[in-house]
Design an enzyme around this catalytic site. Sequence first.
Site, PDB file in Angstrom:
ATOM      1  N   GLU A 166      74.895  32.008 -47.817  1.00 54.74           N
ATOM      2  CA  GLU A 166      73.594  32.170 -47.115  1.00 54.74           C
ATOM      3  C   GLU A 166      73.872  32.975 -45.579  1.00 54.74           C
ATOM      4  O   GLU A 166      73.156  33.020 -44.902  1.00 54.74           O
ATOM      5  CB  GLU A 166      72.565  30.983 -46.873  1.00 54.74           C
ATOM      6  N   TYR A 168      76.253  31.524 -43.399  1.00 50.11           N
ATOM      7  CA  TYR A 168      76.530  30.809 -42.657  1.00 50.11           C
ATOM      8  C   TYR A 168      78.312  31.141 -42.190  1.00 50.11           C
ATOM      9  O   TYR A 168      78.728  31.847 -42.875  1.00 50.11           O
ATOM     10  CB  TYR A 168      76.279  29.415 -42.900  1.00 50.11           C
ATOM     11  N   ARG A 216      79.433  25.822 -52.308  1.00 51.87           N
ATOM     12  CA  ARG A 216      77.928  26.514 -52.381  1.00 51.87           C
ATOM     13  C   ARG A 216      78.787  27.966 -52.094  1.00 51.87           C
ATOM     14  O   ARG A 216      78.766  28.357 -51.104  1.00 51.87           O
ATOM     15  CB  ARG A 216      76.987  26.322 -51.516  1.00 51.87           C
ATOM     16  N   HIS A 254      70.795  35.032 -45.165  1.00 50.34           N
ATOM     17  CA  HIS A 254      69.460  35.053 -44.340  1.00 50.34           C
ATOM     18  C   HIS A 254      68.981  36.181 -43.658  1.00 50.34           C
ATOM     19  O   HIS A 254      67.651  36.632 -43.531  1.00 50.34           O
ATOM     20  CB  HIS A 254      69.355  33.958 -43.090  1.00 50.34           C
ATOM     21  N   ARG A 290      64.915  29.909 -57.850  1.00 51.01           N
ATOM     22  CA  ARG A 290      63.618  30.199 -58.420  1.00 51.01           C
ATOM     23  C   ARG A 290      63.700  29.792 -59.836  1.00 51.01           C
ATOM     24  O   ARG A 290      63.177  30.550 -60.945  1.00 51.01           O
ATOM     25  CB  ARG A 290      63.252  31.805 -58.510  1.00 51.01           C
ATOM     26  N   ARG A 313      63.144  23.169 -53.584  1.00 57.79           N
ATOM     27  CA  ARG A 313      61.637  23.035 -53.286  1.00 57.79           C
ATOM     28  C   ARG A 313      61.026  22.217 -54.507  1.00 57.79           C
ATOM     29  O   ARG A 313      59.885  21.424 -54.305  1.00 57.79           O
ATOM     30  CB  ARG A 313      61.000  24.451 -53.102  1.00 57.79           C
ATOM     31  N   CYS A 336      56.577  23.811 -58.029  1.00 56.01           N
ATOM     32  CA  CYS A 336      56.607  24.508 -56.864  1.00 56.01           C
ATOM     33  C   CYS A 336      56.264  25.997 -57.195  1.00 56.01           C
ATOM     34  O   CYS A 336      56.506  26.677 -58.097  1.00 56.01           O
ATOM     35  CB  CYS A 336      57.982  24.397 -56.475  1.00 56.01           C
ATOM     36  N   GLN A 341      55.057  27.725 -47.745  1.00 59.49           N
ATOM     37  CA  GLN A 341      54.085  27.530 -46.668  1.00 59.49           C
ATOM     38  C   GLN A 341      54.317  26.158 -45.886  1.00 59.49           C
ATOM     39  O   GLN A 341      54.167  26.142 -44.632  1.00 59.49           O
ATOM     40  CB  GLN A 341      52.597  27.538 -46.866  1.00 59.49           C
ATOM     41  N   CYS A 343      57.263  24.193 -46.479  1.00 56.41           N
ATOM     42  CA  CYS A 343      58.607  23.809 -46.287  1.00 56.41           C
ATOM     43  C   CYS A 343      59.603  24.541 -45.595  1.00 56.41           C
ATOM     44  O   CYS A 343      59.522  24.272 -44.453  1.00 56.41           O
ATOM     45  CB  CYS A 343      59.197  23.594 -47.986  1.00 56.41           C
ATOM     46  N   CYS A 355      55.048  19.802 -48.359  1.00 57.59           N
ATOM     47  CA  CYS A 355      54.804  20.875 -49.649  1.00 57.59           C
ATOM     48  C   CYS A 355      53.536  21.009 -49.666  1.00 57.59           C
ATOM     49  O   CYS A 355      52.588  20.100 -49.562  1.00 57.59           O
ATOM     50  CB  CYS A 355      55.473  20.011 -50.776  1.00 57.59           C
ATOM     51  N   ALA A 386      41.017  21.762 -52.684  1.00 58.06           N
ATOM     52  CA  ALA A 386      40.755  20.708 -51.886  1.00 58.06           C
ATOM     53  C   ALA A 386      40.170  19.437 -52.665  1.00 58.06           C
ATOM     54  O   ALA A 386      40.420  18.382 -52.877  1.00 58.06           O
ATOM     55  CB  ALA A 386      39.776  20.612 -50.789  1.00 58.06           C
TER      56      ALA A 386
END
Length: 682
Positions: A166, A168, A216, A254, A290, A313, A336, A341, A343, A355, A386
């Site tokens: 990612e 880092y 990773r 990122h 995904r 997620r 998921c 939105q 997370c 979540c 809702a």
Amino acid sequence: MNSYPHLFEPLDLGFTQLKNRVIMGSMHTGLEDRPWHFSKLAAYFEERAKGGAALLITGGFSPNRAGDLLPFGSKLMSQWQVPFHRKVTDAVHKHDSKIVLQILHAGRYGYTPLNVAPSAIQSPITPFKPKELSASQIESTIRQYGRTAKLAKKAGYDGVEIMGSEGYLITQMLNERTNRRTDEWGGSYENRMRFALEVVRSIREQAGDDFIVVFRLSMLDLVEGGSSAEEIATLARALQQQGVNILNTGIGWHEARVPTIVTSVPRAAFVEATARVKACVDIPVVASNRINMPDVAEDILASGKADLIAMARPFLADPEWVNKAQEGRADEINTCIACNQACLDHTFENKRASCLVNPRACHELELQYTPVTDAQHVMVIGAGPAGLACAVVAAQRGHKVTLVESRDHIGGQFNLAAQIPGKEEFHETIRYFNAMIRKHNIDLKLSTLADEALINELKPDHVVVSTGVKPRIPAIPGIEHEKVISYQRLLSEKPPVGQRVAVLGAGGIGFDVSEYLTHEGKSTSLDASAWQKEWGVDVNSTTAGGLAVPELHPSPREVWLLQRKTSRHGKGLNKTTGWVHRAVLKMKNVQMLGGVEYLGIDDQGLHIRVTRDDISEERTLDVDNIILCTGQESVSELYQQLESVAETSNFDVHLVGGAEFAGELDAKRAIRLASELAASLN
Ligand code: NAP
Ligand code: SF4
């Protein structure tokens, strides 16, 4: 036999075993940063362990101060921190699951002026230029990784995951893009990968052999000057040699300008990159990104492209994902939808993650769905997000629930969202709610208009009005012209639309509708290969970084996206997804016009006045259709009627979702408030 035999096959690592092939991947929740939040963190992990995940990975903890992601961010560097982590590991171990601590040094991604990096090159996504690490600082950082692993072992962790993707610190060391050093840590690839290997050596030295070490690995950098397939394979083999037990997949830095996890990315879009690495090593390799449903996960394992599946997620959305899959209840999985939105958008705003489809995530101790002793009759009117959330939580707690919907189907605005190319996942939430309606014996009355007569007939104890919203129709001369279509009618009735279209209102829905109008044929989100071509992704990394020239799919029509504001289009979109929507509309050549005043609509088209830098110009857009995406208004007449008779009625009346407040119509807020209401009904 279980429908997912590969998913539920145990994995023997020699000194320890995993009970199945499902890993809960690392996700920074915001609870890691403060010791006083560790009871909440333990409750969060315990639910996921109880839910069946074989191995859980914590959010990232830095091995030292210089590696902070944020000032005073999560770290494990001292003995005094160990007892806090014990709460987490003890909670997980009650359920025959394993947990590893992720060690993450942010390098130049540290959002602090004290950040460090291999070379003093600022990242395009952070405001602070890093200081170059000296050779002795590199050596002490390596020792500190080992120290963190040793402390993790003391705290009861079964191992560590080294964050080597990612973008880092470790990734920064590996790539010439960020590593311009001329000493033994820079130059040749052998020198650049030395840091990663030394980190593994230090961890093994200080934490011993009977300790899981996951690395990773960035299998596709998606940035210019990233690693080539050959370099990635060389590193994978060297990591195996150095004693890593499991290789996990990382995709994209990122700062990459290719989306890697948003909902429009096809499911399992990057699995070929994982398969490429798996072919080079003998240790287990994990697929990620995904993957959100068991059939996708099973297919990956069955095809031999990976040995394990990591999902982060999806475990926020449903802690019981694994048990449901194992027990043949996949239709009950709260999927998921990759919206980010509640997370990642929260994480980037420095707020606690949660979540959208499961507001209990990371709030397990605060939002509890306690079974009721005195069941009441709850009548919920309106089966949008809702109403559905309220009905399901109330029924789950033991209340008798009647859900009344005027249309012949449930889902409300989610049905509209699901029509947008790249938002097909929204169908899953509707499938989940249908399964919950059946499971909890909710009395669903479709095609039924709720009124006082029906309420008097059903005699509920509580009436929850969740009648949603209707599109706002702005007062523009000629608004009743046949060219004008509301977004709601466009997406539900799909009337024919001409070649030249103006979209009024550039909020989330204006962007979505513009995407709908500029796509034709099958959504590339349902076809990984077409999507990769569109975004210029070379999963085989034949070019350094895995970037290819994008193959653009031109829009079938000309679209103008208009707003009255003069600010940048899409400024209010969410942080982690807004840039993708802006990039898609740019690829489709949508013309953005701001500072617009709507003067009128007639056979000629849309008459506007555009003011820019104090200069106004009148124009006519010769368009065939005008689509209204100009916000919503609450539909709350029934609530007002019921309120007026509240003193004489035998029920309590409540208002939730868009019917209560359309101004910030947003499913995250609607589902959370509706769930909280249902949790409080007694
Ligand atoms: P919105 O964000 O409020 O946008 C509506 C736009 O219409 C406003 O930005 C406003 O822009 C314009 N407008 C408002 N009143 C008007 C009037 N009387 N005449 C002409 N223009 C008017 O609402 P939305 O696009 O309907 O989205 C609703 C919510 O759904 C969002 O808040 C979001 O939470 C959610 N959503 C998000 C996404 C996403 O992030 N991708 C997608 C879909 C929905 P001007 O005043 O500048 O013209
Ligand atoms: Fe998935 Fe959206 Fe929930 Fe995040 S907020 S876990 S992306 S459904």
